[in-house]
Design a protein around this motif. Structure first.
Motif, mmCIF file in Angstrom:
data_model
loop_
_atom_site.group_PDB
_atom_site.id
_atom_site.type_symbol
_atom_site.label_atom_id
_atom_site.label_comp_id
_atom_site.label_asym_id
_atom_site.label_seq_id
_atom_site.Cartn_x
_atom_site.Cartn_y
_atom_site.Cartn_z
ATOM 1 N N THR A 94 4.690 -11.654 8.894
ATOM 2 C CA THR A 94 5.702 -10.698 8.450
ATOM 3 C C THR A 94 5.062 -9.330 8.233
ATOM 4 O OG1 THR A 94 6.846 -12.519 7.320
ATOM 5 C CG2 THR A 94 7.461 -10.275 6.697
ATOM 6 N N PRO A 95 5.638 -8.277 8.799
ATOM 7 C CA PRO A 95 5.029 -6.952 8.627
ATOM 8 C C PRO A 95 5.003 -6.514 7.161
ATOM 9 C CG PRO A 95 6.705 -6.920 10.347
ATOM 10 C CD PRO A 95 6.833 -8.234 9.653
ATOM 11 N N ILE A 96 3.948 -5.804 6.815
ATOM 12 C CA ILE A 96 3.859 -5.125 5.519
ATOM 13 C C ILE A 96 4.175 -3.659 5.767
ATOM 14 C CG2 ILE A 96 2.352 -4.475 3.610
ATOM 15 C CD1 ILE A 96 0.702 -6.992 4.188
ATOM 16 N N VAL A 97 5.236 -3.161 5.159
ATOM 17 C CA VAL A 97 5.658 -1.771 5.348
ATOM 18 C C VAL A 97 5.327 -0.997 4.076
ATOM 19 C CG1 VAL A 97 7.549 -0.215 5.936
ATOM 20 C CG2 VAL A 97 7.522 -2.546 6.862
ATOM 21 N N LEU A 98 4.418 -0.038 4.200
ATOM 22 C CA LEU A 98 3.955 0.764 3.072
ATOM 23 C C LEU A 98 4.775 2.048 3.017
ATOM 24 C CD1 LEU A 98 0.123 0.331 3.757
ATOM 25 C CD2 LEU A 98 1.547 -1.022 2.189
ATOM 26 N N VAL A 99 5.499 2.256 1.929
ATOM 27 C CA VAL A 99 6.400 3.402 1.801
ATOM 28 C C VAL A 99 5.810 4.372 0.784
ATOM 29 C CG1 VAL A 99 8.772 4.151 1.437
ATOM 30 C CG2 VAL A 99 8.325 1.842 2.296
ATOM 31 N N HIS A 100 5.549 5.585 1.244
ATOM 32 C CA HIS A 100 4.743 6.535 0.476
ATOM 33 C C HIS A 100 5.511 7.220 -0.653
ATOM 34 C CE1 HIS A 100 6.607 10.094 2.346
ATOM 35 N NE2 HIS A 100 6.549 9.435 3.496
ATOM 36 N N ALA A 101 4.743 7.926 -1.466
ATOM 37 C CA ALA A 101 5.262 8.641 -2.625
ATOM 38 C C ALA A 101 5.581 10.093 -2.278
ATOM 39 C CB ALA A 101 4.229 8.591 -3.766
ATOM 40 N N PHE A 102 6.122 10.790 -3.225
ATOM 41 C CA PHE A 102 6.370 12.231 -3.178
ATOM 42 C C PHE A 102 5.204 12.936 -3.857
ATOM 43 C CE2 PHE A 102 7.982 16.022 -5.314
ATOM 44 C CZ PHE A 102 8.699 16.647 -4.313
ATOM 45 N N PRO A 103 4.760 14.082 -3.405
ATOM 46 C CA PRO A 103 5.260 14.898 -2.300
ATOM 47 C C PRO A 103 4.345 14.827 -1.075
ATOM 48 C CG PRO A 103 3.990 16.283 -3.773
ATOM 49 C CD PRO A 103 3.831 14.873 -4.280
ATOM 50 N N VAL A 104 3.809 13.642 -0.775
ATOM 51 C CA VAL A 104 2.835 13.491 0.307
ATOM 52 C C VAL A 104 3.449 12.681 1.445
ATOM 53 C CG1 VAL A 104 0.861 13.818 -1.220
ATOM 54 C CG2 VAL A 104 1.802 11.512 -0.915
ATOM 55 N N ASP A 105 2.603 12.186 2.370
ATOM 56 C CA ASP A 105 3.103 11.418 3.500
ATOM 57 C C ASP A 105 2.319 10.107 3.618
ATOM 58 O OD1 ASP A 105 0.641 12.078 4.656
ATOM 59 O OD2 ASP A 105 1.476 13.621 5.960
ATOM 60 N N HIS A 106 2.398 9.490 4.791
ATOM 61 C CA HIS A 106 1.821 8.151 4.966
ATOM 62 C C HIS A 106 0.312 8.117 4.789
ATOM 63 C CE1 HIS A 106 0.780 9.709 8.969
ATOM 64 N NE2 HIS A 106 -0.072 8.711 9.061
ATOM 65 N N HIS A 107 -0.350 9.271 4.879
ATOM 66 C CA HIS A 107 -1.809 9.274 4.742
ATOM 67 C C HIS A 107 -2.279 8.843 3.354
ATOM 68 C CE1 HIS A 107 -2.907 10.708 8.671
ATOM 69 N NE2 HIS A 107 -2.060 11.714 8.599
ATOM 70 N N MET A 108 -1.396 8.854 2.364
ATOM 71 C CA MET A 108 -1.796 8.371 1.040
ATOM 72 C C MET A 108 -2.149 6.882 1.085
ATOM 73 S SD MET A 108 1.605 7.636 -1.242
ATOM 74 C CE MET A 108 0.859 6.130 -1.874
ATOM 75 N N TRP A 109 -1.685 6.176 2.148
ATOM 76 C CA TRP A 109 -1.950 4.747 2.282
ATOM 77 C C TRP A 109 -3.178 4.448 3.125
ATOM 78 C CZ3 TRP A 109 0.334 1.518 -0.855
ATOM 79 C CH2 TRP A 109 1.641 1.760 -1.309
ATOM 80 N N ASP A 110 -3.861 5.465 3.656
ATOM 81 C CA ASP A 110 -4.951 5.217 4.604
ATOM 82 C C ASP A 110 -5.990 4.237 4.062
ATOM 83 O OD1 ASP A 110 -3.739 6.897 6.406
ATOM 84 O OD2 ASP A 110 -5.185 8.540 6.178
ATOM 85 N N ASP A 111 -6.530 4.532 2.890
ATOM 86 C CA ASP A 111 -7.573 3.675 2.319
ATOM 87 C C ASP A 111 -7.034 2.292 1.972
ATOM 88 O OD1 ASP A 111 -9.253 5.829 2.577
ATOM 89 O OD2 ASP A 111 -9.269 6.344 0.445
ATOM 90 N N CYS A 112 -5.823 2.267 1.449
ATOM 91 C CA CYS A 112 -5.222 0.997 1.033
ATOM 92 C C CYS A 112 -4.983 0.093 2.241
ATOM 93 C CB CYS A 112 -3.904 1.283 0.314
ATOM 94 S SG CYS A 112 -3.275 -0.096 -0.662
ATOM 95 N N ALA A 113 -4.488 0.675 3.327
ATOM 96 C CA ALA A 113 -4.231 -0.120 4.525
ATOM 97 C C ALA A 113 -5.522 -0.715 5.071
ATOM 98 C CB ALA A 113 -3.548 0.741 5.585
#
Length: 293
Positions: free
Chosen positions: A16-35
């Motif tokens: 099942t895909p894991i979909v990481l939904v980012h916070a404000f006021p940034v974009d998907h790059h906030m998940w880079d390290d976590c992913a």
């Protein structure tokens, strides 16, 4: 008019895909390290590496900024009361277009608002849910008006100044990581890479969102609730009751020590542990379903 979501496939794996939904006021790059930490820890534990997505919300990163019409129209004060619903629909359309029926939705802060709305509108698309450093409440009058003022200022001036406080730190109350030069520099870069008009759109969308507390007892899939002990807006005193309100499931509640609001950036290794545990619970349920067919 359909709202477009710009997706970023971090890893095409199994399950099942894991979909990481980012916070404000940034974009998907906030998940880079976590992913990357999800993939690393999965490999260390001898697990198959999962499929990981990190989409950009409309107006985030290079994501297109919806028009007022695409947002469902504006309220008299300029908020977008239907934009959250349209965004939730667009995320699920993205999932189904890729051939998936369900996902594990992980939302941090504003991302948490979205994944709760996805559950409200498309519960069958939710295999598991993680709420990180977020809340289920709609904005009160002061917060609502503040969002709209920030939106107007950013649209009129084209500057990031109204949201640069996310990159500021107070040594008396903030976490060690948030006070570090490295974190401040990274958060500054993430914010300054955003289009001011896109940030403004997300403020208008969030100002118009519904209260989602009624969703909490309706969640019956595996759930995780995570926050930092030094989160100024979603501390354990806020997040604990969210976990308690999920009476239809067992929500694993994790508090990360010496951590502020952006747990995915401050302590990705510690955030990943409850996320992988959540994924394992989902995989167990999916396996049982397959065996019964």
């Amino acid at each position: 008019m359909n709202m477009r979501i710009l997706n970023h496939v971090v890893h095409q794996g199994t399950g099942t895909p894991i979909v990481l939904v980012h916070a404000f006021p940034v974009d998907h790059h906030m998940w880079d390290d976590c992913a990357q930490e999800i993939l690393r820890q999965a490999e260390t534990e001898g697990l198959e590496k999962p499929t990981i997505w990190a989409p950009d919300m409309p107006g985030a990163g290079e994501g297109p900024i919806p028009s007022p019409e695409e947002s469902g129209g504006a309220a008299p004060d300029g908020a977008y009361p239907y934009a959250m619903d349209r965004m939730a629909d667009a995320y699920v359309e993205l999932l189904r277009a890729a051939g998936y029926d369900r996902a594990i939705w992980v939302g941090l802060s504003m991302g948490g608002y979205l994944v709760l709305d996805i559950h409200r509108r498309h519960p069958a698309a939710v295999a598991g849910i993680a709420l990180c450093d977020t809340k289920a409440d709609a904005d009160g009058p002061e917060a609502h008006d503040r969002r709209l003022q920030i939106a107007r200022t950013m649209e009129e001036t084209g500057t990031h100044e109204p949201v640069m406080h996310f990159a500021a730190a107070n040594p008396m109350r903030d976490s060690t990581v948030k006070c570090s030069h490295e974190f401040i520099a990274r958060m500054t870069q993430l914010i300054e890479s955003q289009h001011p008009e896109g940030v403004a759109w997300r403020e208008r969308m969030a100002a118009g969102r519904p209260d989602l507390n009624d969703q909490l007892p309706l969640i019956s899939v595996p759930a995780a609730v995570v926050c930092g002990d030094k989160d100024p807006s979603s501390p354990p005193a806020v997040m604990g009751p969210i976990a308690d309100a999920m009476t239809g499931t067992t929500a694993a509640f994790t508090v990360i020590a010496d951590c502020g609001h952006f747990s995915a950036l401050e302590h990705p290794d510690k955030l990943v542990r409850p996320l992988l545990a959540l994924a394992a619970r989902v995989d167990t349920i999916e396996t049982i379903k397959e065996d019964r067919r």
